[in-house]
Every structure is written in structure tokens, then in C-alpha cells.
Design an enzyme around this catalytic site. Sequence first.
Site, PDB file in Angstrom:
ATOM      1  N   TYR A  37       1.007  -1.151   0.158  1.00 56.33           N
ATOM      2  CA  TYR A  37       0.002   0.172  -0.099  1.00 56.33           C
ATOM      3  C   TYR A  37       0.834   1.375   0.019  1.00 56.33           C
ATOM      4  O   TYR A  37       0.669   2.161  -0.727  1.00 56.33           O
ATOM      5  CB  TYR A  37      -0.971   0.158   1.338  1.00 56.33           C
ATOM      6  N   SER A 119      -4.610  14.186   5.575  1.00 58.98           N
ATOM      7  CA  SER A 119      -5.391  13.852   4.583  1.00 58.98           C
ATOM      8  C   SER A 119      -6.776  13.416   4.580  1.00 58.98           C
ATOM      9  O   SER A 119      -7.298  13.008   5.654  1.00 58.98           O
ATOM     10  CB  SER A 119      -4.987  12.267   3.727  1.00 58.98           C
ATOM     11  N   GLN A 141      -5.686  18.538   3.811  1.00 56.09           N
ATOM     12  CA  GLN A 141      -5.249  18.326   2.476  1.00 56.09           C
ATOM     13  C   GLN A 141      -6.899  17.765   1.905  1.00 56.09           C
ATOM     14  O   GLN A 141      -7.291  16.817   2.547  1.00 56.09           O
ATOM     15  CB  GLN A 141      -4.497  17.151   2.233  1.00 56.09           C
ATOM     16  N   TYR A 143      -9.249  15.973  -0.925  1.00 56.79           N
ATOM     17  CA  TYR A 143      -9.750  15.600  -2.130  1.00 56.79           C
ATOM     18  C   TYR A 143     -11.149  16.187  -2.375  1.00 56.79           C
ATOM     19  O   TYR A 143     -11.988  15.923  -1.375  1.00 56.79           O
ATOM     20  CB  TYR A 143      -9.983  13.918  -1.864  1.00 56.79           C
ATOM     21  N   THR A 169      -5.410  18.768  -3.530  1.00 56.35           N
ATOM     22  CA  THR A 169      -4.948  17.596  -4.432  1.00 56.35           C
ATOM     23  C   THR A 169      -5.729  17.479  -5.883  1.00 56.35           C
ATOM     24  O   THR A 169      -6.975  17.113  -5.744  1.00 56.35           O
ATOM     25  CB  THR A 169      -4.570  16.349  -3.735  1.00 56.35           C
ATOM     26  N   ARG A 178      -3.150   0.781 -10.232  1.00 60.20           N
ATOM     27  CA  ARG A 178      -2.139   0.374  -9.096  1.00 60.20           C
ATOM     28  C   ARG A 178      -2.093  -1.034  -8.774  1.00 60.20           C
ATOM     29  O   ARG A 178      -2.838  -1.612  -8.302  1.00 60.20           O
ATOM     30  CB  ARG A 178      -2.397   1.248  -7.833  1.00 60.20           C
ATOM     31  N   LYS A 251      -1.975  21.094  -5.088  1.00 56.61           N
ATOM     32  CA  LYS A 251      -0.836  19.933  -5.122  1.00 56.61           C
ATOM     33  C   LYS A 251      -1.103  18.738  -6.381  1.00 56.61           C
ATOM     34  O   LYS A 251      -2.164  18.671  -6.518  1.00 56.61           O
ATOM     35  CB  LYS A 251      -1.108  19.024  -3.950  1.00 56.61           C
ATOM     36  N   HIS A 275       2.565  12.923  -6.638  1.00 56.44           N
ATOM     37  CA  HIS A 275       2.054  11.851  -6.098  1.00 56.44           C
ATOM     38  C   HIS A 275       2.805  10.798  -5.749  1.00 56.44           C
ATOM     39  O   HIS A 275       2.374   9.475  -5.306  1.00 56.44           O
ATOM     40  CB  HIS A 275       0.598  11.479  -6.477  1.00 56.44           C
ATOM     41  N   ARG A 278       2.364   7.646  -7.997  1.00 56.97           N
ATOM     42  CA  ARG A 278       1.294   6.931  -7.812  1.00 56.97           C
ATOM     43  C   ARG A 278       0.385   7.190  -8.767  1.00 56.97           C
ATOM     44  O   ARG A 278      -0.958   6.083  -8.688  1.00 56.97           O
ATOM     45  CB  ARG A 278       0.879   6.911  -6.428  1.00 56.97           C
ATOM     46  N   ASP A 306       7.420  17.836  -3.742  1.00 54.12           N
ATOM     47  CA  ASP A 306       7.693  16.554  -3.092  1.00 54.12           C
ATOM     48  C   ASP A 306       7.443  15.389  -4.189  1.00 54.12           C
ATOM     49  O   ASP A 306       7.347  15.855  -5.646  1.00 54.12           O
ATOM     50  CB  ASP A 306       6.398  16.101  -2.173  1.00 54.12           C
ATOM     51  N   GLY A 308       9.894  11.768  -3.887  1.00 55.09           N
ATOM     52  CA  GLY A 308      11.313  11.217  -4.130  1.00 55.09           C
ATOM     53  C   GLY A 308      12.126  11.815  -3.002  1.00 55.09           C
ATOM     54  O   GLY A 308      13.465  11.316  -2.806  1.00 55.09           O
ATOM     55  N   ARG A 310      14.206  11.694   0.023  1.00 54.14           N
ATOM     56  CA  ARG A 310      14.561  10.789   0.863  1.00 54.14           C
ATOM     57  C   ARG A 310      15.585  10.782   1.831  1.00 54.14           C
ATOM     58  O   ARG A 310      15.724  10.449   2.784  1.00 54.14           O
ATOM     59  CB  ARG A 310      15.333   9.328   0.197  1.00 54.14           C
TER      60      ARG A 310
HETATM   61  C1  FNR Z   1      -0.112   9.337  -0.579  1.00 55.85           C
HETATM   62  N1  FNR Z   1      -0.214  10.585  -1.221  1.00 55.85           N
HETATM   63  C2  FNR Z   1      -1.491  11.206  -0.833  1.00 55.85           C
HETATM   64  N2  FNR Z   1      -1.539  12.356  -1.391  1.00 55.85           N
HETATM   65  C3  FNR Z   1      -2.694  13.265  -1.136  1.00 55.85           C
HETATM   66  O1  FNR Z   1      -2.792  14.402  -1.567  1.00 55.85           O
HETATM   67  N3  FNR Z   1      -3.806  12.577  -0.081  1.00 55.85           N
HETATM   68  C4  FNR Z   1      -3.609  11.323   0.462  1.00 55.85           C
HETATM   69  O2  FNR Z   1      -4.542  10.924   0.801  1.00 55.85           O
HETATM   70  C5  FNR Z   1      -2.233  10.661  -0.054  1.00 55.85           C
HETATM   71  N4  FNR Z   1      -2.158   9.377   0.269  1.00 55.85           N
HETATM   72  C6  FNR Z   1      -1.130   8.803   0.204  1.00 55.85           C
HETATM   73  C7  FNR Z   1      -0.938   7.465   0.413  1.00 55.85           C
HETATM   74  C8  FNR Z   1       0.295   6.704   0.387  1.00 55.85           C
HETATM   75  C9  FNR Z   1       0.634   5.380   1.236  1.00 55.85           C
HETATM   76  C10 FNR Z   1       1.268   7.341  -0.243  1.00 55.85           C
HETATM   77  C11 FNR Z   1       2.769   6.650  -0.369  1.00 55.85           C
HETATM   78  C12 FNR Z   1       1.216   8.731  -0.756  1.00 55.85           C
HETATM   79  C13 FNR Z   1       0.953  11.214  -1.937  1.00 55.85           C
HETATM   80  C14 FNR Z   1       1.802  11.933  -0.859  1.00 55.85           C
HETATM   81  O3  FNR Z   1       1.143  12.959  -0.164  1.00 55.85           O
HETATM   82  C15 FNR Z   1       3.127  12.487  -1.576  1.00 55.85           C
HETATM   83  O4  FNR Z   1       2.552  13.244  -2.585  1.00 55.85           O
HETATM   84  C16 FNR Z   1       4.001  11.451  -1.926  1.00 55.85           C
HETATM   85  O5  FNR Z   1       4.024  10.566  -0.973  1.00 55.85           O
HETATM   86  C17 FNR Z   1       5.399  12.150  -2.143  1.00 55.85           C
HETATM   87  O6  FNR Z   1       6.376  11.204  -2.634  1.00 55.85           O
HETATM   88  P1  FNR Z   1       7.240  10.233  -1.583  1.00 55.85           P
HETATM   89  O7  FNR Z   1       7.924  11.249  -0.678  1.00 55.85           O
HETATM   90  O8  FNR Z   1       6.296   9.241  -1.075  1.00 55.85           O
HETATM   91  O9  FNR Z   1       8.438   9.739  -2.688  1.00 55.85           O
END
Ligand code: FNR
Length: 382
Positions: A37, A119, A141, A143, A169, A178, A251, A275, A278, A306, A308, A310
Amino acid sequence: NEIYLQGLAGNVPPFTTDPGKLEESARQRLGPGPFWYVAGAAGSGATARANREAFDGWRIVPRMLTDATTRHLGVSLLGTDLPAPVLLAPLGVQSILHPDGELATARAAAELGVPFVLSTASSHTIEDVAEAAGDAARWFQLYWPNDPDVCASILDRARKAGYRVLVVTLDTWTLAWRPHDLDQAYLPFLRGVGTAIPFSDPAFRAGLAAAPEDDLPMAILRWVQLFTGTDKSWDRLSFLREHWDGPIVLKGIQHVEDARKAVDAGVQGIVVSNHGGRQVDGAVGSLDVLPDIADAVGEQVAVLFDSGIRTGADIVKALALGAKAVLVGRPFAYGLAHGGQQGVRHVLRGLLADFDLTLGLSGHRSPAELNREALRPRRAGA
Ligand code: FNR
């Protein structure tokens, strides 16, 4: 200093301090469902890989004897003073990873004064997470629901619970292909989502025939329909403005023209984000589009980044390429999986310390001193 001193005293950290080992370490702790997940990405995973490759395309060029022994990491962002240019990204249904979910994350963030972006898909309520966040800045945030009553109700609750910045977002108006989620029939997600924000929202519940607890599959379907929509447009952002009096941040911006449209729409900030890879498979690495966007609109709106991040070096690179601050996602989720609030704290403290040291050792006393002169593009074949 505290981290070093603990090491010198022979106290081994609770789990790895190596960002490169964090994902594997979480994989060993979590079952495949919760792990994928978090770790999963859209389609072939090409965008998630491109995000990391983009960082590797730049190298830091350190400067010497700059008197960087004393450093100030703080920045002012949208009217709030932050201890460092770092925020925790919005991640949905965190109870998949630890029973305390978002409450643990909010508490860890508050301990360090770092804003946590809550979120819409949180597994704890807006109000409970606000309480856990204590005095730390609260960001929410959204949706963006199709139903204006549900949208207004969620925004109203967030405002009353003390959230000041709204992050909208844009890149998830439907869920991408996915494979990792599909292969396990969204089961981990469904197990965690029962308490998600819309389910506790009076306007959402009013539109259901039965209580969400009594007909969860139908409630989830309604919820998915609520966010899957095409009626949104740049013009419709005015609806959000009417229902939110604080700063609004969009975003999911990846194109310079969209960044300009955000400025025209009158918002205060954008997050250059894909994202975490994703949503669109085969997309450009998020860092690759940052410089042009920062050049185009960096003077008019706060440009956040955002996808990547780390390491401390990654933060240095994103700031040098024009970001005002960065959001970090998966690493803190792995921390949460390792040990709830303490796990998130461990990851976040490590990241901030790594950033502080890399900033100083490369010759800078503050984020404001970073610009493109700090970097050199990696030469082909190097
Ligand atoms: C997310 N992301 C995300 N973004 C958002 O706006 N609402 C959300 O509910 C979620 N949920 C979510 C779940 C999981 C498990 C992941 C990994 C990511 C995206 C998140 O806010 C962000 O943009 C990315 O995670 C940034 O990338 P990195 O740091 O994971 O590489």
C-alpha cells in the site's frame, strides 16, 4: 548533537538511520498488504523510479571556509514560521500501518514543530488529529468532493478544528492503475478506511440509505463516486475560496502552464508533485520539472515540492532548484510502521539532522543561501 551523543554512549537507534535501508526494513516488519500500500506506485513504477533518478541528475558542489558552523534552518511559509523547510505529506488511512495512525504522526510532527498535512482519507477524524497536533501548524489536504454540501461541510469542520492552510490535491480525480492495490483487491485499504473522514461527516452520512457501518461496501462506493469527477475546473476553484479563508495550495502541479493558471486563480501556493509516482505511469520525474516552474511562478506563489525526497541532500537539491519547502511521504510511513509516534519521530529527526549537516558541510548557513550555484548537472556517463 543528541543523535551523535547517543551513538557515542553506545545506544543503538531503534531502527536504521540509513534512508536506503528503511524501505527494506519496513518490508520485513509489515505484511505484504500494508507494505505494498505504501511502496506501490502506478503501472510499471516508471514514474516512481524517475523521481529518484531526477535527484541523481544533480550533484552538490561544496564550498569551504564559509563559517557555516552556526546554521538556521527556519523558514517562513504562508504566514507560519517553520523550524525547517520540511512538512509531512498527506498520506491516507495510516491506521493500516499502526493502530494510532494519523494521531501518532501528528504527535511526532508536533514534537518537532513540523506541520503534518492531514489527508481527507485519514483514518482518524479531523477533530481528533487536531487535538493530537497540539500547538503545531495544522494543514488540511482536500480530495475535492463533487457534492458541494459535503465539500462545504468538510471544509467547515477543518476550519473550526484550527486548520489554517488548505492543500487541494488535483492529480487524483480518479485512482490510477495500481497493480499492487488491485492484486490484493484493495483489502488493506478497505480494512483501514472504515473510520475515514467522509464516513464521519454528517453531510456525507445524510446521503446514504444506511449507516456506513451497516453497509460499508455501498458507503465506500459512494465515497469513491464522490471524488471521481469531471465537474472540476480552474473556474470552480472560486467555490473553495468562498469556503476557506486561509491560504490555498494546489498539489499535483507538473506543467509550467498549470503553475501559471494557479497564479491566475489567486491561490497562495503550489506543490510540484506527481503523488510519489502513484498516478501517471511513465511521467516525468517531479524534480525535473521544478526549475522551470520555480522560474515561472516562484516570485508570485510559494512553490513547494514532493515526490522522491529521501535524504538531506535531496532537500538541499530541491531547495537549490527553487522549492521553498519540501514534503516527505513514504519515509515517515515506514517510521510509523516501525514504532508509531516514536518511529515517525526517529525518521523525521534523522532527516532533519542529515539536512542540517549537508547544508552546513556544503557551505550554507540557511536555506535562503541555496541557489543553483550549489549544484552541477551530472555529466552523461559520470
Ligand atoms: C499518498 N499521497 C497522498 N496524497 C494526497 O494528497 N492525499 C492522500 O491521501 C495521499 N495518500 C497517500 C498514501 C500513500 C501510502 C502514499 C505513499 C502517498 C501522496 C503524498 O502526499 C506525496 O505526494 C508522496 O508520497 C510524495 O512522494 P514520496 O515522498 O512518497 O516519494
